[in-house]
Motif scaffolding. Structure first.
Motif, PDB file in Angstrom:
ATOM      1  N   GLN A  34      20.098  50.536   8.623  1.00 48.58           N
ATOM      2  CA  GLN A  34      19.823  51.055   7.083  1.00 48.58           C
ATOM      3  C   GLN A  34      21.215  50.999   6.435  1.00 48.58           C
ATOM      4  O   GLN A  34      22.052  51.821   6.646  1.00 48.58           O
ATOM      5  N   GLY A  35      21.305  50.353   5.255  1.00 47.81           N
ATOM      6  CA  GLY A  35      22.430  50.251   4.511  1.00 47.81           C
ATOM      7  C   GLY A  35      22.311  49.901   3.052  1.00 47.81           C
ATOM      8  O   GLY A  35      21.045  49.556   2.617  1.00 47.81           O
ATOM      9  N   THR A  36      23.581  49.278   2.464  1.00 50.02           N
ATOM     10  CA  THR A  36      23.497  48.978   1.273  1.00 50.02           C
ATOM     11  C   THR A  36      23.696  47.225   1.145  1.00 50.02           C
ATOM     12  O   THR A  36      24.372  46.851   2.069  1.00 50.02           O
ATOM     13  N   ILE A  37      23.327  46.689   0.339  1.00 49.09           N
ATOM     14  CA  ILE A  37      23.404  45.241   0.053  1.00 49.09           C
ATOM     15  C   ILE A  37      23.677  44.838  -1.369  1.00 49.09           C
ATOM     16  O   ILE A  37      23.953  45.884  -2.268  1.00 49.09           O
ATOM     17  N   THR A  38      24.144  43.709  -1.989  1.00 47.23           N
ATOM     18  CA  THR A  38      24.334  43.694  -3.378  1.00 47.23           C
ATOM     19  C   THR A  38      23.220  44.101  -4.148  1.00 47.23           C
ATOM     20  O   THR A  38      22.230  43.876  -3.917  1.00 47.23           O
ATOM     21  N   ASP A  39      23.586  45.235  -5.111  1.00 47.69           N
ATOM     22  CA  ASP A  39      22.395  45.703  -6.041  1.00 47.69           C
ATOM     23  C   ASP A  39      21.615  46.338  -5.486  1.00 47.69           C
ATOM     24  O   ASP A  39      20.455  46.462  -6.073  1.00 47.69           O
ATOM     25  N   GLY A  40      21.351  46.842  -4.447  1.00 43.74           N
ATOM     26  CA  GLY A  40      20.443  47.506  -3.353  1.00 43.74           C
ATOM     27  C   GLY A  40      20.564  48.119  -2.256  1.00 43.74           C
ATOM     28  O   GLY A  40      21.678  48.275  -1.690  1.00 43.74           O
ATOM     29  N   ILE A  41      19.368  48.312  -1.313  1.00 42.59           N
ATOM     30  CA  ILE A  41      19.371  48.677  -0.184  1.00 42.59           C
ATOM     31  C   ILE A  41      18.793  47.747   0.825  1.00 42.59           C
ATOM     32  O   ILE A  41      17.681  47.233   0.525  1.00 42.59           O
ATOM     33  N   GLN A  42      18.920  47.951   1.961  1.00 42.89           N
ATOM     34  CA  GLN A  42      18.035  47.125   3.107  1.00 42.89           C
ATOM     35  C   GLN A  42      18.148  47.913   4.390  1.00 42.89           C
ATOM     36  O   GLN A  42      18.818  48.436   4.678  1.00 42.89           O
ATOM     37  N   TRP A  43      16.738  47.662   5.233  1.00 44.19           N
ATOM     38  CA  TRP A  43      16.540  47.952   6.319  1.00 44.19           C
ATOM     39  C   TRP A  43      16.540  46.776   7.300  1.00 44.19           C
ATOM     40  O   TRP A  43      15.503  45.836   7.059  1.00 44.19           O
ATOM     41  N   ASP A  44      17.405  46.422   8.272  1.00 48.88           N
ATOM     42  CA  ASP A  44      17.536  45.532   9.094  1.00 48.88           C
ATOM     43  C   ASP A  44      16.242  45.470  10.250  1.00 48.88           C
ATOM     44  O   ASP A  44      16.116  46.245  10.804  1.00 48.88           O
ATOM     45  N   GLY A  48      13.976  40.578  15.799  1.00 48.09           N
ATOM     46  CA  GLY A  48      14.555  38.973  16.127  1.00 48.09           C
ATOM     47  C   GLY A  48      13.911  38.071  14.959  1.00 48.09           C
ATOM     48  O   GLY A  48      14.212  36.930  15.022  1.00 48.09           O
ATOM     49  N   ASN A  49      13.020  38.424  14.036  1.00 47.46           N
ATOM     50  CA  ASN A  49      12.271  37.721  13.045  1.00 47.46           C
ATOM     51  C   ASN A  49      12.877  37.625  11.853  1.00 47.46           C
ATOM     52  O   ASN A  49      12.420  36.917  10.764  1.00 47.46           O
ATOM     53  N   ASN A  50      13.786  38.352  11.601  1.00 43.07           N
ATOM     54  CA  ASN A  50      14.833  38.557  10.199  1.00 43.07           C
ATOM     55  C   ASN A  50      13.783  38.900   9.094  1.00 43.07           C
ATOM     56  O   ASN A  50      13.957  38.463   7.926  1.00 43.07           O
ATOM     57  N   ARG A  51      12.718  39.646   9.330  1.00 42.53           N
ATOM     58  CA  ARG A  51      11.972  40.234   8.286  1.00 42.53           C
ATOM     59  C   ARG A  51      12.769  41.521   7.586  1.00 42.53           C
ATOM     60  O   ARG A  51      11.843  42.535   7.562  1.00 42.53           O
ATOM     61  N   HIS A  52      13.878  41.138   7.209  1.00 39.44           N
ATOM     62  CA  HIS A  52      14.794  42.545   6.873  1.00 39.44           C
ATOM     63  C   HIS A  52      13.929  43.210   5.460  1.00 39.44           C
ATOM     64  O   HIS A  52      13.228  42.239   4.875  1.00 39.44           O
ATOM     65  N   ALA A  53      13.762  44.449   5.345  1.00 36.81           N
ATOM     66  CA  ALA A  53      13.238  45.141   4.258  1.00 36.81           C
ATOM     67  C   ALA A  53      14.258  45.302   3.253  1.00 36.81           C
ATOM     68  O   ALA A  53      15.055  46.274   3.577  1.00 36.81           O
ATOM     69  N   SER A  54      14.079  45.101   1.897  1.00 36.64           N
ATOM     70  CA  SER A  54      15.185  45.267   1.038  1.00 36.64           C
ATOM     71  C   SER A  54      14.327  45.615  -0.452  1.00 36.64           C
ATOM     72  O   SER A  54      13.361  45.235  -0.531  1.00 36.64           O
ATOM     73  N   ALA A  74       8.220  60.939  -5.512  1.00 39.50           N
ATOM     74  CA  ALA A  74       6.786  61.403  -6.024  1.00 39.50           C
ATOM     75  C   ALA A  74       6.742  60.514  -7.556  1.00 39.50           C
ATOM     76  O   ALA A  74       7.558  60.706  -8.146  1.00 39.50           O
ATOM     77  N   GLY A  75       5.607  60.142  -7.647  1.00 43.97           N
ATOM     78  CA  GLY A  75       5.309  59.416  -8.929  1.00 43.97           C
ATOM     79  C   GLY A  75       5.909  58.034  -9.305  1.00 43.97           C
ATOM     80  O   GLY A  75       5.497  57.545 -10.454  1.00 43.97           O
ATOM     81  N   SER A  76       6.520  57.695  -8.427  1.00 44.00           N
ATOM     82  CA  SER A  76       7.402  56.056  -8.541  1.00 44.00           C
ATOM     83  C   SER A  76       6.616  55.296  -7.568  1.00 44.00           C
ATOM     84  O   SER A  76       5.822  55.549  -6.786  1.00 44.00           O
ATOM     85  N   GLN A  77       6.839  53.989  -7.975  1.00 42.44           N
ATOM     86  CA  GLN A  77       6.447  52.824  -7.043  1.00 42.44           C
ATOM     87  C   GLN A  77       7.577  52.558  -6.207  1.00 42.44           C
ATOM     88  O   GLN A  77       7.818  51.207  -6.192  1.00 42.44           O
ATOM     89  N   ASP A  78       8.168  53.201  -5.326  1.00 47.44           N
ATOM     90  CA  ASP A  78       9.226  53.011  -4.440  1.00 47.44           C
ATOM     91  C   ASP A  78       8.588  52.149  -3.190  1.00 47.44           C
ATOM     92  O   ASP A  78       7.616  52.210  -2.510  1.00 47.44           O
ATOM     93  N   ASN A  79       9.288  50.903  -2.775  1.00 41.92           N
ATOM     94  CA  ASN A  79       8.892  50.140  -1.738  1.00 41.92           C
ATOM     95  C   ASN A  79      10.344  49.333  -1.348  1.00 41.92           C
ATOM     96  O   ASN A  79      11.268  49.361  -1.881  1.00 41.92           O
ATOM     97  N   LEU A  80       9.980  48.744  -0.197  1.00 40.27           N
ATOM     98  CA  LEU A  80      10.946  47.884   0.473  1.00 40.27           C
ATOM     99  C   LEU A  80      10.162  46.573   0.851  1.00 40.27           C
ATOM    100  O   LEU A  80       9.185  46.584   1.180  1.00 40.27           O
ATOM    101  N   ASP A  81      10.707  45.319   0.284  1.00 40.00           N
ATOM    102  CA  ASP A  81      10.098  44.099   0.332  1.00 40.00           C
ATOM    103  C   ASP A  81      10.600  43.340   1.564  1.00 40.00           C
ATOM    104  O   ASP A  81      11.970  43.192   2.027  1.00 40.00           O
ATOM    105  N   PHE A  82       9.780  42.701   2.509  1.00 34.61           N
ATOM    106  CA  PHE A  82      10.189  42.191   3.561  1.00 34.61           C
ATOM    107  C   PHE A  82      10.574  40.755   3.174  1.00 34.61           C
ATOM    108  O   PHE A  82      10.245  40.221   2.149  1.00 34.61           O
ATOM    109  N   ALA A  83      11.619  40.204   3.956  1.00 34.18           N
ATOM    110  CA  ALA A  83      12.153  38.832   3.547  1.00 34.18           C
ATOM    111  C   ALA A  83      11.240  37.880   3.844  1.00 34.18           C
ATOM    112  O   ALA A  83      11.227  36.612   3.327  1.00 34.18           O
ATOM    113  N   SER A  84      10.381  37.841   4.803  1.00 36.05           N
ATOM    114  CA  SER A  84       9.255  37.216   4.694  1.00 36.05           C
ATOM    115  C   SER A  84       7.762  37.588   5.021  1.00 36.05           C
ATOM    116  O   SER A  84       7.903  38.870   5.687  1.00 36.05           O
ATOM    117  N   THR A  85       6.758  36.922   4.767  1.00 37.08           N
ATOM    118  CA  THR A  85       5.366  37.631   4.791  1.00 37.08           C
ATOM    119  C   THR A  85       4.843  37.596   6.171  1.00 37.08           C
ATOM    120  O   THR A  85       5.051  36.503   6.783  1.00 37.08           O
TER     121      THR A  85
END
Length: 228
Positions: A34-44, A48-54, A74-85
């Protein structure tokens, strides 16, 4: 909200890993990668499938990572997007460790277009569970709510399209749901997760039973300080 972890004795071999059970598609491990990436955050992804969530949209990053969890606002649409579906028309088994602060429309995993999602407390009713598989809606009433303590939610579907929902390994209800489930986000960009902490996410492309299910549940519980 974060709660103090319980101190429990490990019930699985120290050599065991979720990767030892076949079909692992996604593993966002508690307090790891769990850490930061350029302009955002990421959860590795540890599967082994590299579906990192950022997430690189400030308004949807929530509070970022705290105490080993992705913390939403609360009240926001917070989410992490997978690198692949991850798209699944057949069996699957999803485990997610969450600590909810309320029970009102708790969408915890979804697709970007909201045609697939899983949600506790539909419409503000603690026992109402709603999910969609590619636009096909399934509603059913659970025997109890997910509640407001850190716990493991598990949702599975087998070859007969039987859907099972459990909390810490205890069944909350079953129903039948068809269609293709597309996993693309933790949380939702169109339906808020409300205020919650997500500690771990595990997805298999088959349904786990017997000793595999026991080992996976116990391993997740041990790592997250949950007594089951």
């Amino acid at each position: 909200m974060l709660k103090q972890a319980l101190s429990i004795k490990s019930r699985v071999s120290s050599a065991f890993s979720l990767t030892d059970v076949s079909g692992l598609q996604l593993w966002l491990q508690y307090n790891k990668g769990q850490g930061t990436i350029t302009d955002g955050i990421q959860w590795d992804d540890q599967s082994g499938n590299n579906r990192h969530a950022s997430q690189t949209t400030d308004a949807q990053e929530g509070s970022g990572f705290s105490g080993g969890a992705f913390v939403t606002d609360a009240g926001s649409q917070d989410n992490l997007d997978f690198a692949s579906t991850f798209s699944e028309a057949g069996d699957y088994h999803v485990f997610i460790v969450m600590d909810l602060s309320e029970e009102s429309n708790e969408t915890f995993i979804s697709s970007v277009d909201n045609t697939s999602f899983m949600r506790f407390a539909q419409g503000g009713s603690a026992t109402a569970f709603r999910m969609k598989h590619g636009g096909t809606t399934l509603n059913f009433t659970l025997s109890g709510g997910f509640e407001l303590d850190k716990a493991i939610a598990a949702v599975s579907r087998d070859g007969s399209n039987d859907v099972r929902v459990s909390r810490n390994g205890v069944s909350l209800g079953t129903a039948t749901g068809t269609g293709t489930f597309d996993f693309e986000q933790i949380g939702s960009s169109s339906n808020s997760l409300s205020s919650a902490s997500v500690f771990e996410v595990v997805v298999y492309d088959n349904i786990l039973t017997g000793s595999d299910l026991t080992k996976v549940l116990n391993d997740i519980a041990d790592r997250n300080g949950i007594s089951i």
